[in-house]
Design a protein around this motif. Structure first.
Motif, PDB file in Angstrom:
ATOM      1  N   LEU A 108      39.762 -29.839  -5.216  1.00 43.77           N
ATOM      2  CA  LEU A 108      38.813 -31.027  -5.130  1.00 43.77           C
ATOM      3  C   LEU A 108      37.881 -30.449  -4.233  1.00 43.77           C
ATOM      4  CD1 LEU A 108      41.243 -34.055  -6.117  1.00 43.77           C
ATOM      5  CD2 LEU A 108      38.973 -33.157  -8.038  1.00 43.77           C
ATOM      6  N   THR A 109      38.145 -29.752  -3.204  1.00 46.34           N
ATOM      7  CA  THR A 109      37.221 -29.009  -2.309  1.00 46.34           C
ATOM      8  C   THR A 109      36.004 -28.583  -2.864  1.00 46.34           C
ATOM      9  OG1 THR A 109      38.632 -27.474  -1.911  1.00 46.34           O
ATOM     10  CG2 THR A 109      38.898 -28.682  -0.548  1.00 46.34           C
TER      11      THR A 109
ATOM     12  N   ARG B 253      47.774 -28.590  10.753  1.00 44.76           N
ATOM     13  CA  ARG B 253      47.273 -29.732  10.817  1.00 44.76           C
ATOM     14  C   ARG B 253      45.653 -29.286  11.241  1.00 44.76           C
ATOM     15  NH1 ARG B 253      48.892 -34.453  11.532  1.00 44.76           N
ATOM     16  NH2 ARG B 253      46.479 -35.137  13.281  1.00 44.76           N
ATOM     17  N   LYS B 254      45.101 -28.795  12.240  1.00 44.71           N
ATOM     18  CA  LYS B 254      44.165 -28.042  13.017  1.00 44.71           C
ATOM     19  C   LYS B 254      43.198 -27.432  12.356  1.00 44.71           C
ATOM     20  CE  LYS B 254      45.390 -28.794  18.088  1.00 44.71           C
ATOM     21  NZ  LYS B 254      45.242 -27.313  19.058  1.00 44.71           N
ATOM     22  N   ALA B 255      43.551 -26.238  11.187  1.00 40.11           N
ATOM     23  CA  ALA B 255      43.681 -25.787  10.586  1.00 40.11           C
ATOM     24  C   ALA B 255      42.650 -26.374   9.061  1.00 40.11           C
ATOM     25  CB  ALA B 255      44.203 -24.120  10.009  1.00 40.11           C
ATOM     26  N   LEU B 256      43.505 -27.279   8.584  1.00 41.98           N
ATOM     27  CA  LEU B 256      43.329 -27.547   7.459  1.00 41.98           C
ATOM     28  C   LEU B 256      41.630 -29.068   7.503  1.00 41.98           C
ATOM     29  CD1 LEU B 256      46.824 -28.898   5.826  1.00 41.98           C
ATOM     30  CD2 LEU B 256      44.530 -27.039   4.840  1.00 41.98           C
ATOM     31  N   MET B 257      42.348 -29.713   8.720  1.00 46.00           N
ATOM     32  CA  MET B 257      41.391 -30.946   9.189  1.00 46.00           C
ATOM     33  C   MET B 257      39.216 -29.958   9.587  1.00 46.00           C
ATOM     34  SD  MET B 257      42.905 -33.545  11.606  1.00 46.00           S
ATOM     35  CE  MET B 257      44.083 -32.889  12.886  1.00 46.00           C
ATOM     36  N   GLY B 258      39.660 -28.587  10.662  1.00 46.49           N
ATOM     37  CA  GLY B 258      38.336 -28.616  10.497  1.00 46.49           C
ATOM     38  C   GLY B 258      37.729 -27.633   8.722  1.00 46.49           C
ATOM     39  N   GLY B 259      38.627 -26.434   8.743  1.00 48.71           N
ATOM     40  CA  GLY B 259      38.541 -26.310   6.728  1.00 48.71           C
ATOM     41  C   GLY B 259      37.753 -27.506   6.169  1.00 48.71           C
TER      42      GLY B 259
ATOM     43  N   THR C 294      41.358 -21.316   5.296  1.00 48.92           N
ATOM     44  CA  THR C 294      41.792 -23.157   5.996  1.00 48.92           C
ATOM     45  C   THR C 294      42.890 -23.514   4.065  1.00 48.92           C
ATOM     46  OG1 THR C 294      40.058 -24.414   5.357  1.00 48.92           O
ATOM     47  CG2 THR C 294      40.570 -23.557   7.224  1.00 48.92           C
ATOM     48  N   TRP C 295      42.275 -24.088   3.501  1.00 48.71           N
ATOM     49  CA  TRP C 295      42.827 -24.789   2.158  1.00 48.71           C
ATOM     50  C   TRP C 295      43.264 -23.966   1.146  1.00 48.71           C
ATOM     51  CZ3 TRP C 295      44.077 -29.966   1.229  1.00 48.71           C
ATOM     52  CH2 TRP C 295      43.088 -31.065   2.512  1.00 48.71           C
TER      53      TRP C 295
END
Length: 596
Positions: free
Chosen positions: A329-330, A379-385, A433-434
């Protein structure tokens, strides 16, 4: 946060005179021997880094990731086939008067979609096989099974249904491998490189797509069926390489231990850590596995539906499904769908060149993502992505809808240039990231008992949305064109907050420690700074989760008695006295109240 508070005056753990093997059903805890404990006191604090991991661990990750390469290669080749003259002449609908051949939406959708349906089914049936015959043999079996689908495809002459069924059979193998490969990698590799190794599965997916694009570009001008059969036939080679090579690698130590092969588990773990089988670090890893195994077995047989009723299992099962669905869904496939149109605005009308450009950006972004995983945390990578992709989609949707000439994109080169830039920026964000991280997180999310089933269900969610997006995108974009991007922008916005509130930081933690964090309701927002020493026992370096056992049905925790098995608490009675490891009944009640 629901953590146990240990009293300094608590009773010490009594040493058991005899140990049983993990295959005997209900087993008492197996404390370290006096010699091991003495060694652990001086060496338990040893911290290994990625540079300490042996070559074998990286080879294991790379060989297993060929399963991801097969997935990407199968995905990338079909888009090129649908544009090749010989392929269309054989399988599309042709007009005799003009000789023009085109695929109807229904026929093209069936050829493409049956692969996704096969992967969906394969991901669901892989788990019981992996739990029965092992991770390594499961990967080999499905790699060889995939070859059957390739033979059906390449032997197709003029019957499109045969080719479509070959893709369905191949999809069964790819779907099963998408569960078995990350599971094997996450259970086998040392924790200091686990994130990178599991994420390499996605890197190999992107490499497979890119290689398929290159081969299609090189063969599309050939006369006859070789234009597509060369690309198609190479699928057989990749599967053969995986099916044979994986047999030369060690079995998952965690699987081996759970079925009673302790010496093999120690030997394999020692090889993958480059340590002796009885090294203190190996002893502690084995002890953690045993503690989890004891806790799972005390309540007796636990049916499959405990993936929803077990301790924090509904939370984790749904989180894994949401993350895997969220990867689709991205909107990554949406960008690849619109790639030809977008790049035509800059004069790149050859769709094969367009695919190679997008594929190259995808590979480069994924390689960068492997660095992010080990240096920035999950967490940081996923949220930033998610934030980055949200921004890209907002620009893409509004510029595409209001500024681009839909009839003649080349007439609006400035708008086209903006779309090209933000297409590539989006792909970099997703690929770093994702794309890779979701596979790593889902591989770490579940306790060993439920891991195969839960990973199968989560991966099935990925394949389901892969199919839905691929099937309905044409219809949706024909109605709202580039505004379709706003749907994915909204999904990226939601995924940012889902990660913020629900995903625990798991970087550099063992699988057993991660399980403990979820069971104890560690706050995801503060999870990066959570210190497992709060649950350490007697300085032996182990997370003290063996104080919690599952009662029948796994709907609550039961306190273990002096004999190491569930006592009155398994019947629902309140335990007032401290157990053998000193956890008071009040502390257990606190954990139970959080669970309920």
């Amino acid at each position: 946060m629901g953590l146990f508070n240990r009293s300094k005056a608590s009773m010490p753990l009594e040493k058991e005179s005899a140990a049983t093997t993990p295959s005997e059903g209900t087993t008492p805890r197996r404390p370290l021997s006096p010699a091991q404990e003495a060694s652990a006191e001086t060496e338990a604090g040893m911290q290994l880094s990625a540079k300490d991991a042996p070559l074998l661990a990286y080879i294991l990750g790379a060989v297993a990731s060929i399963g991801g390469f097969m997935f990407g290669y199968q995905t990338g080749q079909i888009s090129g086939f649908l544009e090749m003259a010989d392929f269309k002449h054989r399988f599309a609908e042709c007009v005799e008067e003009t000789g023009e051949c085109t695929f109807s939406a229904a026929r093209q959708g069936t050829i493409v979609g049956l692969f996704s349906i096969g992967t969906l089914i394969g991901s669901l049936i892989a788990a019981p096989i992996a739990d029965r015959i092992g991770r390594r043999l499961t990967i080999s079996f499905w790699a060889f099974f995939f070859m059957v689908g390739t033979v059906i495809e390449i032997s197709s002459s003029h019957v499109w249904v045969q080719f479509a069924m070959g893709r369905f059979v191949g999809g069964l193998g790819i779907g099963a491998l998408s569960v078995a490969v990350p599971m094997y990698q996450s259970e086998s590799t040392p924790k200091m490189i686990r994130g990178v190794v599991v994420s390499s599965y996605q890197l190999f997916v992107t490499l497979g797509i890119w290689v398929a694009y290159l081969i299609n570009w090189g063969t599309e001008t050939r006369e006859g069926s070789s234009s597509w059969r060369i690309t198609n036939g190479l699928s057989f080679l990749w599967a053969l390489m995986l099916g044979v090579a994986i047999l030369g690698l060690p079995e998952s130590p965690r699987f081996a231990y759970r079925i009673g092969r302790e010496e093999e588990a120690r030997r394999n773990m020692g090889r993958l850590y480059k340590l002796s089988p009885n090294h203190p670090i190996i002893n502690m890893e084995i002890q953690e596995i045993q503690e989890k195994l004891d806790a799972e077995r005390v309540g007796g047989d636990h049916p499959w539906y405990e993936i929803f009723t077990g301790p924090r299992m509904f939370y984790r099962t749904m989180l894994g499904m949401v993350l895997q669905a969220g990867q689709q869904l991205t909107g990554a496939n949406y960008f690849f769908y619109y790639g030809t149109t977008v790049f035509s605005a800059t004069g790149l009308s050859n769709s094969y060149v367009t695919q190679i450009i997008l594929g190259s950006v995808n590979v480069g972004g994924t390689i960068a993502g492997l660095w992010l995983i080990e240096n920035c945390g999950r967490r940081k990578a996923l949220m930033g992505g998610a934030a980055w992709m949200f921004m890209c989609f907002m620009v893409f949707a509004f510029v595409g809808h209001f500024s681009l000439d839909h009839q003649d994109p080349a007439a609006t080169p400035q708008a086209g240039a903006v779309l090209v830039v933000f297409s590539c920026l989006f792909i970099i964000a997703f690929a770093s990231t994702w794309g890779p991280l979701v596979w790593a997180i889902v591989g770490e999310l579940y306790p060993a008992r439920y891991r195969a089933t839960c990973m199968g269900l989560a991966t099935a969610a990925n394949w389901l949305f892969n199919f839905l997006i691929g099937f309905f995108t044409t219809f949706i974009t024909s109605a709202i064109d580039y505004f379709y991007g706003l749907v994915f922008a909204g999904c990226c916005f939601a995924l940012f907050w889902i990660v913020y509130f629900f995903v625990i930081e798991t970087k550099d933690r063992s699988l057993e420690e991660i399980d403990t964090m979820y069971v104890l309701h560690v706050n995801p927002i503060k999870s990066a700074s959570w210190d497992s020493s709060q649950l350490m026992r007697n300085g032996d370096g182990l997370v003290n989760t063996d104080d919690l056992f599952l009662d029948s049905g796994a709907r609550r925790f039961a306190k273990d008695g002096e004999d190491g098995v569930a006592g009155e608490a398994a019947e629902g009675a309140h335990v007032e006295t401290a157990g053998p490891s000193g956890v008071a009944g009040a502390d257990l009640e606190k954990a139970e109240s959080h669970h309920q």
